[in-house]
Design an enzyme around this catalytic site. Structure first.
Site, PDB file in Angstrom:
ATOM      1  CG  HIS A 127      -0.357  -0.288   2.513  1.00  0.00           C
ATOM      2  ND1 HIS A 127       0.693   0.418   3.037  1.00  0.00           N
ATOM      3  CD2 HIS A 127      -0.658  -1.251   3.431  1.00  0.00           C
ATOM      4  CE1 HIS A 127       0.997  -0.077   4.225  1.00  0.00           C
ATOM      5  NE2 HIS A 127       0.212  -1.105   4.484  1.00  0.00           N
TER       6      HIS A 127
HETATM    7  P1  TYD Z   1      -2.486  -3.693   7.336  1.00  0.00           P
HETATM    8  O1  TYD Z   1      -2.448  -2.241   6.993  1.00  0.00           O
HETATM    9  O2  TYD Z   1      -2.996  -4.633   6.308  1.00  0.00           O
HETATM   10  O3  TYD Z   1      -1.047  -4.178   7.831  1.00  0.00           O
HETATM   11  P2  TYD Z   1       0.317  -4.224   6.981  1.00  0.00           P
HETATM   12  O4  TYD Z   1       0.287  -3.078   6.038  1.00  0.00           O
HETATM   13  O5  TYD Z   1       1.347  -4.068   7.997  1.00  0.00           O
HETATM   14  O6  TYD Z   1       0.372  -5.530   6.306  1.00  0.00           O
HETATM   15  O7  TYD Z   1      -3.322  -3.825   8.675  1.00  0.00           O
HETATM   16  C1  TYD Z   1      -3.752  -5.072   9.184  1.00  0.00           C
HETATM   17  C2  TYD Z   1      -5.015  -4.830  10.020  1.00  0.00           C
HETATM   18  O8  TYD Z   1      -4.730  -3.994  11.133  1.00  0.00           O
HETATM   19  C3  TYD Z   1      -6.123  -4.147   9.241  1.00  0.00           C
HETATM   20  O9  TYD Z   1      -7.333  -4.708   9.658  1.00  0.00           O
HETATM   21  C4  TYD Z   1      -6.083  -2.712   9.704  1.00  0.00           C
HETATM   22  C5  TYD Z   1      -5.552  -2.829  11.113  1.00  0.00           C
HETATM   23  N1  TYD Z   1      -4.732  -1.665  11.525  1.00  0.00           N
HETATM   24  C6  TYD Z   1      -5.237  -0.770  12.453  1.00  0.00           C
HETATM   25  O10 TYD Z   1      -6.370  -0.893  12.935  1.00  0.00           O
HETATM   26  N2  TYD Z   1      -4.441   0.273  12.857  1.00  0.00           N
HETATM   27  C7  TYD Z   1      -3.179   0.448  12.362  1.00  0.00           C
HETATM   28  O11 TYD Z   1      -2.485   1.417  12.758  1.00  0.00           O
HETATM   29  C8  TYD Z   1      -2.666  -0.486  11.393  1.00  0.00           C
HETATM   30  C9  TYD Z   1      -1.295  -0.324  10.803  1.00  0.00           C
HETATM   31  C10 TYD Z   1      -3.487  -1.534  11.029  1.00  0.00           C
END
Ligand code: TYD
Length: 148
Positions: A54
């Site tokens: 992302h």
């Molecule tokens: P995601 O952004 O997919 O993690 P990464 O980019 O590290 O692979 O996030 C995973 C899950 O956690 C998703 O359901 C959103 C939640 N999340 C939050 O609630 N707050 C946050 O600060 C982050 C980074 C994720």
């Protein structure tokens, strides 16, 4: 160490050691370019997993593998990319907003600490690569027309 094209910096926080062990200090707006509003960490990710995938419209990050190792790939959507191996608890990578990032190759003991400049807002995440490319192109067109 700064990568001019991608605006990425590798940050060395150093370490202070004595007979009790080591301590690494990371001060907001001093050792890193922003005051963190959010801290999260990624762990128990299998080695074959790819996380991230992302770009953030507003949030800047610093990533530190405080334990173990992982890799982070960064793409700016203009053909510039970089892979950095995170494998030292006293080194971080500063990743500005509006770059695509992917984290992978996690070691079993990987704990990837992420410092973020903004609170979590799912609306500012771009999770589709084509949408990211389109937004980069749109901002480039806008910048070019303002310069003219
Ligand atoms: P995601 O952004 O997919 O993690 P990464 O980019 O590290 O692979 O996030 C995973 C899950 O956690 C998703 O359901 C959103 C939640 N999340 C939050 O609630 N707050 C946050 O600060 C982050 C980074 C994720």
């Amino acid at each position: 160490m700064k990568n001019e094209k991608l605006n990425i910096s590798i940050l060395d926080f150093g370490a202070i050691g004595d007979e009790r062990g080591l301590i690494t200090i990371c001060e907001g707006e001093q050792d890193i370019p922003f005051l963190p509003k959010r801290v999260f960490y990624i762990y128990k990710s299998a080695s074959g997993v790819v996380r991230g995938k992302h770009a953030n419209r507003f949030t800047d990050f610093v990533l530190i593998n405080v334990s173990g190792s992982s890799k982070v790939k960064i793409m700016d959507g203009r053909g510039n990319e970089l892979v950095y191996a995170l494998n030292r608890p006293n080194t971080g990578i500063y990743i500005p907003h509006m770059v695509w990032k992917e984290m992978y190759d996690f070691s079993d003991d990987s704990v990837l600490l992420c410092l973020a400049s903004e609170h979590y807002d799912p609306q500012e995440y771009i999770r589709d690569y084509d949408e990211f490319l389109a937004e980069v192109e749109k901002s480039d067109v806008l910048t070019t027309s303002i310069k003219k």
